[in-house]
Design an enzyme around this catalytic site. Sequence first.
Site, PDB file in Angstrom:
ATOM      1  N   ASP A   1      -6.015  -5.706   5.746  1.00 13.22           N
ATOM      2  CA  ASP A   1      -7.145  -5.132   5.014  1.00 13.22           C
ATOM      3  C   ASP A   1      -8.167  -6.235   4.719  1.00 13.22           C
ATOM      4  OD1 ASP A   1      -8.676  -3.365   3.634  1.00 13.22           O
ATOM      5  OD2 ASP A   1      -7.337  -3.129   1.929  1.00 13.22           O
TER       6      ASP A   1
ATOM      7  N   TYR B   1       0.812  -1.215   0.000  1.00 11.29           N
ATOM      8  CA  TYR B   1       0.000   0.000   0.000  1.00 11.29           C
ATOM      9  C   TYR B   1       0.849   1.271   0.000  1.00 11.29           C
ATOM     10  CZ  TYR B   1      -4.116  -2.878   0.737  1.00 11.29           C
ATOM     11  OH  TYR B   1      -5.115  -3.810   0.591  1.00 11.29           O
TER      12      TYR B   1
ATOM     13  N   ASP C   1      -2.837 -17.543   5.566  1.00 10.21           N
ATOM     14  CA  ASP C   1      -3.930 -18.297   4.921  1.00 10.21           C
ATOM     15  C   ASP C   1      -4.620 -19.218   5.935  1.00 10.21           C
ATOM     16  OD1 ASP C   1      -1.306 -19.131   4.633  1.00 10.21           O
ATOM     17  OD2 ASP C   1      -1.670 -20.433   2.934  1.00 10.21           O
TER      18      ASP C   1
ATOM     19  N   LYS D   1       2.818 -14.118   5.811  1.00 14.63           N
ATOM     20  CA  LYS D   1       3.114 -15.095   4.757  1.00 14.63           C
ATOM     21  C   LYS D   1       4.633 -15.249   4.686  1.00 14.63           C
ATOM     22  CE  LYS D   1       1.537 -17.839   1.612  1.00 14.63           C
ATOM     23  NZ  LYS D   1       0.703 -19.002   1.936  1.00 14.63           N
TER      24      LYS D   1
END
Length: 487
Positions: free
Chosen positions: A238, A134, A214, A181
């Site tokens: 987000d 972002y 995940d 991740k």
Amino acid sequence: MPYVTESGKKLVTVIPGDGIGPEVVNAARTIIEATGVAIEWEERHAGASVFRQGLESGVPAETIQSINKTRVALKGPLETPVGFGEKSANVTLRKLFETYANVRPARELPGITTPYTGRGIDLVVVRENVEDLYAGIEHMQTPGVAQCLKLISHKGSEKIARFAFEFARSEGRKRVHCATKSNIMKMTEGALKRAFESVAKEYPDIEAQHIIIDNCAHQLVKRPEQFDVIVTTNMNGDIISDLTSALIGGLGFAPSANIGTEVAIFEAVHGSAPKYAGKNVINPTALLGSAIMMLRHLGEFEAAAAIEHALLVTLEEGKVRTGDVAGYDKGTSTTDYTKAIIANLGKKSKKWHVREYKPIKLPQVTKELDFVKPSVRRVLGVDVFVESPLLPEALGKSLEELCASTPLRLKMISNRGTKVYPSTGAITDCVDHHRCRFFLREEQGELKDDQILDLLTRVSTKHRWMHIEKLQSFENQSGFTKAQGED
Ligand code: NAP
């Protein structure tokens, strides 16, 4: 420190915003005023009306000045109109004031029936708010291949990890998960994991656990009640915070706070929902929740608790329900819902409790630039990114010829991250974007800038290069990853 007016009131910048913004902001403002708390408002604008005046940032100087003075803003949603300004005024505000922590609570509410009702969901997503993808640094590297830079700093990671633990303490929470991740993005996502694990040692009273993002999404749907605080990187946060909003009844109930060392901006998670604008039907609970967080940030714990109790009582009674819950043909108007909450000020639910909150101890951050100085560093080689219509075999041979008499050798070429030269026999769908990895022939040597420039000059006689990355090591640790299939 909040700005206190001559009459002894805490001054807050209020931005009504676009679409349903003025209605939800007005509801929250009216309820706050009904508590009698000593707050004064300074109204300023941002968003669509400002874009229309031709200001591309969507945030005028007087709004920035006001927030600089008050240090606290309550903000309605802002539209990002297509065709006026390219950047979101929301993101601009968050970044201008370095509000690095985005706090998004999701708590089961009385009378709001969901598939999870009765399971006691009460969690908070702490999302890093200014770094990651972002940062918005994007380039078309070739006409067919786009790049977005994912920048994660050690300083930013440590700050958000520390914030998450301090936040947990301030709310009496016992567990913080860090969701990343890092198994795939070892350097960027891994930076938050490493910072989290290091900072966790200073908070022995809080259980700290890492979870792969995940699996976190999977666990949030399967058993959300196991989570207390989840700290995560910007984009992950987000996405999972919209998921957590849905667990407790949707965007109408999802508050948020953007907290920085100096400034805090409170807003709902939702946007301007233009189809409901001006109809007096929208649910103001999300912005009210943000306003409750704002009062706590200002040290107004009593008023905050009074509003939260009144909201819980109103929802528990179930006499007034906005259109998103009851259906828009029979829902209570925004103004009547607001009046019902005001009428319940002073009452407490027997069943639904309000937490004991303590002031949060924000991480101490120096104004100095974070200049990390390793004791040993070395440039070992360079990745040259080349736009070429050639297949890897032909490009590889050509680059080998071009660097034949230089101190550099071509180690490999990868295409979208997979090694394609020398061939591994893998099946790769190639595009015209090749990363060509050169190392010094002499392994212990140090690659100099003029040697890189010489290589680029040679490459550019036959090919179009568009980007380079130095291959560096810091403290004798590799500062770059290998391609898939690279040994
Ligand atoms: P949105 O405004 O959040 O609305 C999406 C849907 O969420 C609405 O149609 C409605 O669902 C539901 N909803 C939103 N707020 C609600 C509320 N207070 N009460 C009940 N239901 C509510 O998202 P969008 O339509 O994608 O975005 C519209 C504009 O807002 C865009 O210009 C976007 O850039 C901007 N935006 C701003 C912010 C911000 O200021 N922080 C955040 C997100 C988006 P139903 O249609 O199912 O009734």
